[in-house]
Design an enzyme around this catalytic site. Structure first.
Site, PDB file in Angstrom:
ATOM      1  N   SER A   1     -13.761 -13.640 -30.941  1.00 43.39           N
ATOM      2  CA  SER A   1     -14.520 -14.467 -31.880  1.00 43.39           C
ATOM      3  C   SER A   1     -15.520 -13.654 -32.700  1.00 43.39           C
ATOM      4  CB  SER A   1     -15.278 -15.527 -31.071  1.00 43.39           C
ATOM      5  OG  SER A   1     -16.276 -16.119 -31.849  1.00 43.39           O
TER       6      SER A   1
ATOM      7  N   TYR B   1     -22.053 -17.395 -24.697  1.00 44.51           N
ATOM      8  CA  TYR B   1     -20.654 -17.483 -25.168  1.00 44.51           C
ATOM      9  C   TYR B   1     -20.237 -16.157 -25.819  1.00 44.51           C
ATOM     10  CZ  TYR B   1     -16.762 -18.591 -28.305  1.00 44.51           C
ATOM     11  OH  TYR B   1     -15.561 -18.570 -28.981  1.00 44.51           O
TER      12      TYR B   1
ATOM     13  N   GLU C   1     -18.329 -14.590 -33.179  1.00 41.00           N
ATOM     14  CA  GLU C   1     -19.623 -14.724 -32.489  1.00 41.00           C
ATOM     15  C   GLU C   1     -20.016 -13.407 -31.819  1.00 41.00           C
ATOM     16  OE1 GLU C   1     -22.143 -17.293 -31.664  1.00 41.00           O
ATOM     17  OE2 GLU C   1     -21.385 -17.809 -33.635  1.00 41.00           O
TER      18      GLU C   1
END
Ligand code: NAP
Ligand code: F7E
Length: 336
Positions: free
Chosen positions: A133, A157, A135
């Site tokens: 991701s 996460y 992220e």
């Protein structure tokens, strides 16, 4: 005919990927968790040709059993605790599923399929895709971000995804497993979970337009994301596993927009001014924010030949249109 096993089959990407692989003629299995998963019926209705097998990323033996039963050519690991705010409340679970879950699947692949090379050929026949991701870039070190941009995750996460990414690279390098990591930027659709900001907005706009809701309460309107359409992104996942050698790829549109812009376009589509309906509340702010993500997907474009087909405006309108339809259907059935 090739066979694929998809974890996260009940999620947004799981359903789009399964549909795409079925179209290509694959036999598709989906890993589903829990003894009475509430989304099972929905998946069975949407994807009658997908065979569901039980398993959980927290349970190593269940993954080995799933591989032995399905004998896949390709495994797509899409399962995760994927909602960033939840990862602060359930950081340990997020680490277990989103991080260590990747290790468990890779171990299952190594145990079932073997490792190393024989006569110059990779022993393990299974190709593995890891859903990494954007992220992971978090507090970005450069803009735009590509495969060489250092990671600086901002949430449990993001940290768990960094582990998943590097353990995928490590199994490729240690055991000669065909393992790819797709670093995907935000991708959305009418099937996006209602907890994510784009769907929260499209549902809110539809409900406000139909007189079912009065206002929409959001968090940080300044955050910027590189938003694309999920149906495009699952094609990139598949393309990664068709290359002669495994590698990692950034996938995104190369355009970023703020949450405010998303809301503005969504309200404008139904003839409303967002400023009359949107309120902000610190409840939806994060302890550490990712301010701005923007993909440099040059490698995916040149090596995979991948390109997004849905523009930002088309995505917003597709989501609002789908939620208007859904809300009208609910009203017609007397469901509010
Ligand atoms: P999603 O809609 O939240 O789906 C997550 C899936 O994971 C669900 O099917 C869920 O099953 C499953 N799951 C959760 N815990 C599990 C466990 N312990 N064992 C097995 N399955 C479990 O996510 P998505 O948007 O489709 O994203 C797919 C993947 O890509 C995720 O790994 C996500 O982190 C990653 N990703 C997403 C984006 C994006 O913008 N969408 C961008 C980059 C990366 P239940 O229904 O049983 O809960
Ligand atoms: O937030 C801001 C929020 O929750 C986007 C996951 O698929 O993509 C997703 O993670 C932005 C953030 O997605 C609200 O602060 C404002 O800056 O839709 P989101 P995300 O956190 O970017 C990545 C690539 C993944 O990998 C993840 O799995 O929007 N924001 N107001 C809000 N966000 C939410 N959820 N709700 C609000 O009310």
């Amino acid at each position: 005919m090739k066979t694929a096993l998809i974890t996260g089959i009940t999620g947004q990407d799981g359903t789009y990927l399964a549909e795409y692989l079925l179209q290509l003629g694959y036999k598709v299995y989906g890993l589903i968790r829990g003894q009475n998963n509430p989304k099972r019926e929905w998946v069975e209705r949407l994807l009658p040709d997908v065979e569901l097998v039980h398993g959980d990323l927290l349970d190593q033996a269940s993954l080995i059993a799933a591989l032995e039963y399905t004998k896949p050519d390709e495994v797509y690991n899409l399962a995760a605790v994927s909602f960033v705010p939840l990862s602060w409340n359930q950081a340990e679970l997020t680490g277990e599923v989103t991080g260590l879950g990747v290790l468990r699947m890779l171990e299952a692949i190594r145990i079932v399929g073997g490792s190393g090379r024989r006569n110059g050929q990779r022993v393990n026949p299974i190709r593995f895709y890891q859903a990494s991701s954007s992220e992971m870039f978090g507090k970005v070190r450069e803009t735009p971000q590509n495969e060489r941009t250092p990671f600086h995750p901002r949430s449990p996460y993001g940290v768990a995804k960094v582990y998943g990414h590097y353990i995928t690279v490590n199994y490729r390098e240690s055991y000669d497993i065909y393992a790819c990591s797709g670093i995907l930027f935000n991708h959305e659709s009418p099937r996006r979970g209602p907890e994510f900001v784009t769907r929260k907005i499209s549902m809110g706009v539809a409900r406000i337009k139909l007189g079912k809701q009065r206002e929409l309460v959001l968090g940080n309107l300044d955050a910027r994301r590189d938003w694309g359409f999920a149906g495009d992104y699952v094609k990139a996942m598949h393309l990664m596993l068709q290359q002669p050698e495994p590698d990692d790829y950034v996938v995104g549109t190369g355009e970023s927009h703020s949450v405010r812009e998303f809301a503005e376009l969504a309200f404008a589509y139904v003839g409303l001014d967002w400023r009359d309906y949107v309120r902000t509340d610190p409840r939806f702010m994060r302890p550490a924010e990712v301010d701005h993500l923007l993909a440099d997907a040059t490698k995916a474009r040149t090596v995979l030949g991948w390109r997004p087909t849905v523009s930002f405006r088309e995505l917003v309108e597709m989501m609002v249109e789908a939620d208007l339809r859904l809300e009208r259907e609910k009203a017609a059935r007397g469901l509010g």
